[in-house]
Design an enzyme around this catalytic site. Structure first.
Site, mmCIF file in Angstrom:
data_model
loop_
_atom_site.group_PDB
_atom_site.id
_atom_site.type_symbol
_atom_site.label_atom_id
_atom_site.label_comp_id
_atom_site.label_asym_id
_atom_site.label_seq_id
_atom_site.Cartn_x
_atom_site.Cartn_y
_atom_site.Cartn_z
ATOM 1 N N GLU A 1 -137.060 15.118 -11.372
ATOM 2 C CA GLU A 1 -136.808 16.058 -12.462
ATOM 3 C C GLU A 1 -138.036 16.210 -13.351
ATOM 4 O O GLU A 1 -138.336 17.312 -13.829
ATOM 5 C CB GLU A 1 -135.603 15.591 -13.285
ATOM 6 C CG GLU A 1 -134.304 15.505 -12.503
ATOM 7 C CD GLU A 1 -133.963 16.812 -11.788
ATOM 8 O OE1 GLU A 1 -134.336 17.892 -12.296
ATOM 9 O OE2 GLU A 1 -133.338 16.750 -10.715
ATOM 10 N N GLU B 1 -138.068 22.661 -4.365
ATOM 11 C CA GLU B 1 -137.534 21.312 -4.230
ATOM 12 C C GLU B 1 -138.470 20.397 -3.450
ATOM 13 O O GLU B 1 -138.650 19.229 -3.804
ATOM 14 C CB GLU B 1 -136.151 21.346 -3.567
ATOM 15 C CG GLU B 1 -135.064 21.964 -4.429
ATOM 16 C CD GLU B 1 -134.915 21.290 -5.773
ATOM 17 O OE1 GLU B 1 -134.988 20.043 -5.846
ATOM 18 O OE2 GLU B 1 -134.738 22.000 -6.767
#
Length: 327
Positions: A131, A202
């Site tokens: 994150e 991602e």
């Protein structure tokens, strides 16, 4: 480059929003949609983090009420060379996490109670490093604003049902066909944009997250556990806010397994395989990570220069990854 990509994306989403307005109400509808989209872009830029955190009823924590988790995020942020983000926990049995905020100076990371309870500290470190990588890459603003606009476009598609029943609506230049396009094609296009954003970013965040936490296997192990649990543990808030699904490390919606055009995330096994290949490039520092050394593994040819991970106490004794409890 990230600024240009974000600007182009927002321009496309705004144009799509205006197109829906035109299909439903002609030029007047298009102008109203433009004004609404401009207002949403402005509001989302300044309040995107608050919008998402509020949707998941996330509670901010600090070193007093979540000391171990807070210190972990602080140490990882320092290792990444990032300002300390605000740290949140949201109540959900499904293990998952996301990041939000318009820039690294105004960012926040959030983890579910399920993530903290079901994963080991090492695995949680891998997730939070992922994150933080999104924050470093400035993905968070794009992902959050896109979620807001995609949700609004889907809402307009639902409103098209009202217009569909009025065959005499002179403001609709394409009649029933226009309504049908607004109902089906526009929300689908918005969904595809969300998927493209998440799927392309991602892998990059996985790689950088592995560098930040110092061990790709921590993140790989976490992804496997989260993906498995996400199929059997529902995230009710995510089901009510599907436009935010692409913000999570693993798709929080039920029934998403395949790596195809209609999945919001790359296939989890593909991501794990990539991390395992990356782990093969890491060489253990003498006398070996987990064998008395407090330093994480370093890549033989790191993608970028990083400082060593501060001593947080995770995984230093060579035992299996530990599970909570988290304080």
């Amino acid at each position: 480059m990230n600024f240009m990509r974000t600007a182009m994306l927002l321009a496309f989403m705004t144009a799509l929003f205006m197109g829906v307005g035109f299909l439903l109400g002609g030029r007047g509808g298009m102008m109203i949609a433009f004004l609404v989209a401009a207002a949403m872009n402005f509001f989302s830029y300044w309040n995107s983090d608050k919008m998402v955190l509020s949707a998941y009823r996330a509670q901010e924590v600090d070193e007093r009420n979540a000391p171990e988790f807070f210190r972990m995020v602080r140490d990882l942020a320092a290792n990444a060379g990032l300002p300390m983000p605000r740290v949140y926990i949201f109540d959900s049995p499904q293990p998952n996490a996301f990041a939000t905020g318009r820039n690294p100076q105004n960012a926040a990371v959030a983890a579910s109670t399920g993530l903290l309870n079901r994963l080991s500290p090492e695995e949680v470190a891998g997730v939070m490093a992922h994150e933080l990588a999104h924050i470093e890459h400035r993905d968070t603003l794009t992902m959050t604003v896109t979620a807001a606009l995609a949700g609004a476009i889907s809402m307009l598609g639902n409103f098209a049902f009202l217009f569909g029943g009025n065959r005499e609506n002179n403001n609709n230049p394409l009649g029933f066909i226009g309504v049908l396009v607004a109902m089906i094609v526009a929300p689908l296009a918005a969904m595809l944009v969300q998927m493209a954003i998440s799927r392309t970013r991602e892998y990059s965040a996985d790689r950088r997250g592995a560098e930040i936490c110092g061990n790709p296997i921590w993140l790989a192990s976490a992804l496997a556990k989260i993906a498995g649990d996400a199929q059997v543990i529902h995230n009710n808030d995510a089901e009510r806010n599907p436009a935010t699904a692409h913000m999570f490390i693993i798709n929080p919606l039920s029934g998403e397994r395949m790596d195809n055009l209609f999945s919001t995330h790359p296939n989890t096994q593909n991501r794990i395989d990539a991390l395992q290949r990356l782990a093969a490039e890491f060489r253990p520092a003498s006398p070996g990570f987990g064998q008395g050394s407090t330093e994480p593994q370093q890549t033989a040819k790191p993608a970028r220069k990083t400082r060593s991970v501060p001593d947080t106490g995770w995984g230093r004794d060579g035992s299996q990854p530990r599970k909570g409890p988290w304080s």
